[in-house]
Scaffold this motif. Sequence first.
Motif, PDB file in Angstrom:
ATOM      1  N   VAL A 294       1.191  -1.092  -0.162  1.00 20.48           N
ATOM      2  CA  VAL A 294       0.054   0.395   0.378  1.00 20.48           C
ATOM      3  C   VAL A 294       1.048   1.137   0.260  1.00 20.48           C
ATOM      4  O   VAL A 294       0.559   2.399   0.339  1.00 20.48           O
ATOM      5  CB  VAL A 294      -0.983   0.211   1.230  1.00 20.48           C
ATOM      6  N   LEU A 295       2.068   1.416   0.154  1.00 20.48           N
ATOM      7  CA  LEU A 295       3.171   2.452   0.261  1.00 20.48           C
ATOM      8  C   LEU A 295       2.910   3.542  -0.606  1.00 20.48           C
ATOM      9  O   LEU A 295       2.867   4.661  -0.829  1.00 20.48           O
ATOM     10  CB  LEU A 295       4.505   1.953   1.005  1.00 20.48           C
ATOM     11  N   GLY A 296       2.842   2.598  -1.861  1.00 20.93           N
ATOM     12  CA  GLY A 296       2.775   3.277  -3.394  1.00 20.93           C
ATOM     13  C   GLY A 296       1.335   4.419  -3.843  1.00 20.93           C
ATOM     14  O   GLY A 296       1.508   4.981  -4.203  1.00 20.93           O
ATOM     15  N   ASP A 297       0.672   4.240  -2.619  1.00 20.67           N
ATOM     16  CA  ASP A 297      -0.522   4.446  -2.369  1.00 20.67           C
ATOM     17  C   ASP A 297      -1.223   5.599  -1.947  1.00 20.67           C
ATOM     18  O   ASP A 297      -1.518   7.223  -1.684  1.00 20.67           O
ATOM     19  CB  ASP A 297      -2.175   3.588  -2.385  1.00 20.67           C
ATOM     20  N   LEU A 298       0.000   6.297  -1.009  1.00 21.20           N
ATOM     21  CA  LEU A 298       0.901   6.871  -0.247  1.00 21.20           C
ATOM     22  C   LEU A 298       1.283   8.097  -0.201  1.00 21.20           C
ATOM     23  O   LEU A 298       2.568   7.343  -0.878  1.00 21.20           O
ATOM     24  CB  LEU A 298       1.057   6.852   1.221  1.00 21.20           C
ATOM     25  N   SER A 299       2.200   9.736  -0.198  1.00 18.24           N
ATOM     26  CA  SER A 299       2.202  10.199  -0.381  1.00 18.24           C
ATOM     27  C   SER A 299       2.790  11.558   0.284  1.00 18.24           C
ATOM     28  O   SER A 299       1.662  11.832   1.583  1.00 18.24           O
ATOM     29  CB  SER A 299       2.304  10.150  -1.972  1.00 18.24           C
ATOM     30  N   PRO A 300       3.686  12.126  -0.051  1.00 22.93           N
ATOM     31  CA  PRO A 300       3.380  13.256   1.299  1.00 22.93           C
ATOM     32  C   PRO A 300       2.210  14.444   1.048  1.00 22.93           C
ATOM     33  O   PRO A 300       2.130  15.217   1.798  1.00 22.93           O
ATOM     34  CB  PRO A 300       4.884  13.853   0.465  1.00 22.93           C
ATOM     35  N   GLU A 301       1.935  14.586  -0.181  1.00 21.41           N
ATOM     36  CA  GLU A 301       0.493  14.808  -0.940  1.00 21.41           C
ATOM     37  C   GLU A 301      -0.788  14.059  -0.949  1.00 21.41           C
ATOM     38  O   GLU A 301      -1.977  14.972  -0.477  1.00 21.41           O
ATOM     39  CB  GLU A 301       0.511  15.326  -2.324  1.00 21.41           C
ATOM     40  N   ARG A 302      -0.214  13.256  -0.321  1.00 22.83           N
ATOM     41  CA  ARG A 302      -1.716  12.084  -0.671  1.00 22.83           C
ATOM     42  C   ARG A 302      -1.578  11.384   0.657  1.00 22.83           C
ATOM     43  O   ARG A 302      -0.523  10.085   0.841  1.00 22.83           O
ATOM     44  CB  ARG A 302      -1.849  11.640  -1.501  1.00 22.83           C
ATOM     45  N   GLY A 303      -1.995  11.695   1.800  1.00 19.01           N
ATOM     46  CA  GLY A 303      -1.572  10.125   3.028  1.00 19.01           C
ATOM     47  C   GLY A 303      -0.425  10.525   3.705  1.00 19.01           C
ATOM     48  O   GLY A 303       0.074   9.982   4.390  1.00 19.01           O
ATOM     49  N   ALA A 304      -0.326  11.736   4.210  1.00 20.56           N
ATOM     50  CA  ALA A 304       1.660  12.532   4.599  1.00 20.56           C
ATOM     51  C   ALA A 304       1.233  11.225   6.105  1.00 20.56           C
ATOM     52  O   ALA A 304       2.707  10.524   6.262  1.00 20.56           O
ATOM     53  CB  ALA A 304       1.398  13.569   4.455  1.00 20.56           C
ATOM     54  N   VAL A 305       0.607  11.442   6.309  1.00 26.60           N
ATOM     55  CA  VAL A 305       0.529  11.057   8.037  1.00 26.60           C
ATOM     56  C   VAL A 305       0.886   9.062   8.254  1.00 26.60           C
ATOM     57  O   VAL A 305       1.761   8.910   8.689  1.00 26.60           O
ATOM     58  CB  VAL A 305      -0.626  11.470   9.202  1.00 26.60           C
ATOM     59  N   HIS A 306      -0.050   8.669   7.159  1.00 30.57           N
ATOM     60  CA  HIS A 306      -0.047   7.548   7.411  1.00 30.57           C
ATOM     61  C   HIS A 306       1.355   6.486   6.603  1.00 30.57           C
ATOM     62  O   HIS A 306       1.357   5.952   6.926  1.00 30.57           O
ATOM     63  CB  HIS A 306      -1.432   7.145   6.621  1.00 30.57           C
ATOM     64  N   ALA A 307       1.668   7.205   5.683  1.00 33.16           N
ATOM     65  CA  ALA A 307       2.996   7.510   4.890  1.00 33.16           C
ATOM     66  C   ALA A 307       4.047   6.860   5.880  1.00 33.16           C
ATOM     67  O   ALA A 307       4.954   6.184   6.007  1.00 33.16           O
ATOM     68  CB  ALA A 307       2.961   8.780   3.833  1.00 33.16           C
TER      69      ALA A 307
END
Length: 394
Positions: A294-307
């Motif tokens: 799932v890490l590819g679905d998260l980014s600094p601009e998209r779900g940063a805290v969970h990334a």
Amino acid sequence: MAKRDDPESGGRGGRSDGRPGHPATDLRLRLAEAQRTLADGAGEEAAAQYARLLAEAERHELPDVQAQALLGLGDCALEAGELAAGHEHFERAERLLADAPLPARVPAVRGRAVSHYLAGELRYAVHLLESTLDALDRGGLHDPDALLLLYAGVIGPYMDMGAHARAAQAAEAALALAAREGDPALVARAHRAAARTLLAEGRTAEADASLARAAEIYQSLHLRTELANCHWMRGYLHAQNGELDRAEAALREAQAMLSARRAALYSSQVAVELADVLHRRGKSGEAAALLRDVLGDLSPERGAVHAAAAHRLLGIIAEAAQDTEAAEEHYVRALSLLERAGAAGDLADLCRLLGDLLRRTGRVEAALDAYRTGLGHRTAPGTTTLGPADRRLL
């Protein structure tokens, strides 16, 4: 330009499909249908309905209907994890309502704040919500629906930023409004949001009761995404309380519901918290595989805290496997994400982990720098995205 229908005419001649003849009435009925479609879990179909409604409302020059359609499109975009598109829809809705009283603009403001929050821009989300609350107060506009939306919306960002007292005050205000509020969906939202502050105060039974009340309402209203988010919050509560078997069951249920709805961002965020529970149950290999998935679905601009939480947990797993280099890399990446977001509880926890790793590998000055970065922040149940680090690593 074609002459607009006379609003007093009722749509001369009526319609053969039983719908009212006047465009505004027809479009408002179809708005309700789109809302039901979204609530039933068909996000893509709902988005298509809202897009058609928006085009027709523009053609008939009905700005209030346009704004409602844009709010619906914004909600669909957030559910799909399309944060930039969601922000644009909410911003357009707010512009259309520029001449309306402030309470009418609150759903659009709240939508913008949520898009910033999910992007990891905690401070700006709080700024939007606080400034709107202040404006309502200055104007004597004590609209209960608007206030409840804002107070419930600001609790999560407050908790992530470590502003525990302000979060507790917002929760108290939200629950007081919920006690008098007639809209059951808003009541449920208040209970779900307040549960996190109750947990942080050690009032676990009350937090669980609030979540049970919220879930009951969402179930009765057939609000599937909200119900899934309620299961997610219950999983979080159980994880923070060390009830890992119950946490895993609740988080798996939430993830299955969100995945079925193609709520990609929410599903990825739940997966990170599920991975934490799996790791704490001794299933580190399964946890690491889930995080990498799932890490590819998260980014600094998209779900940063969970990334950042995903990198933190991968660092802990790597450190337990004696891979110090990989652990440090993950911790540093998490640190960068958390500093940008301003997530104080997670930042304090991460700085401690990184500082301890550096100290154990003989880099005392670097360790001190890490500790200083986290100085002044504290962690407590309800303030971190994941559960506590394994003390055996410390």
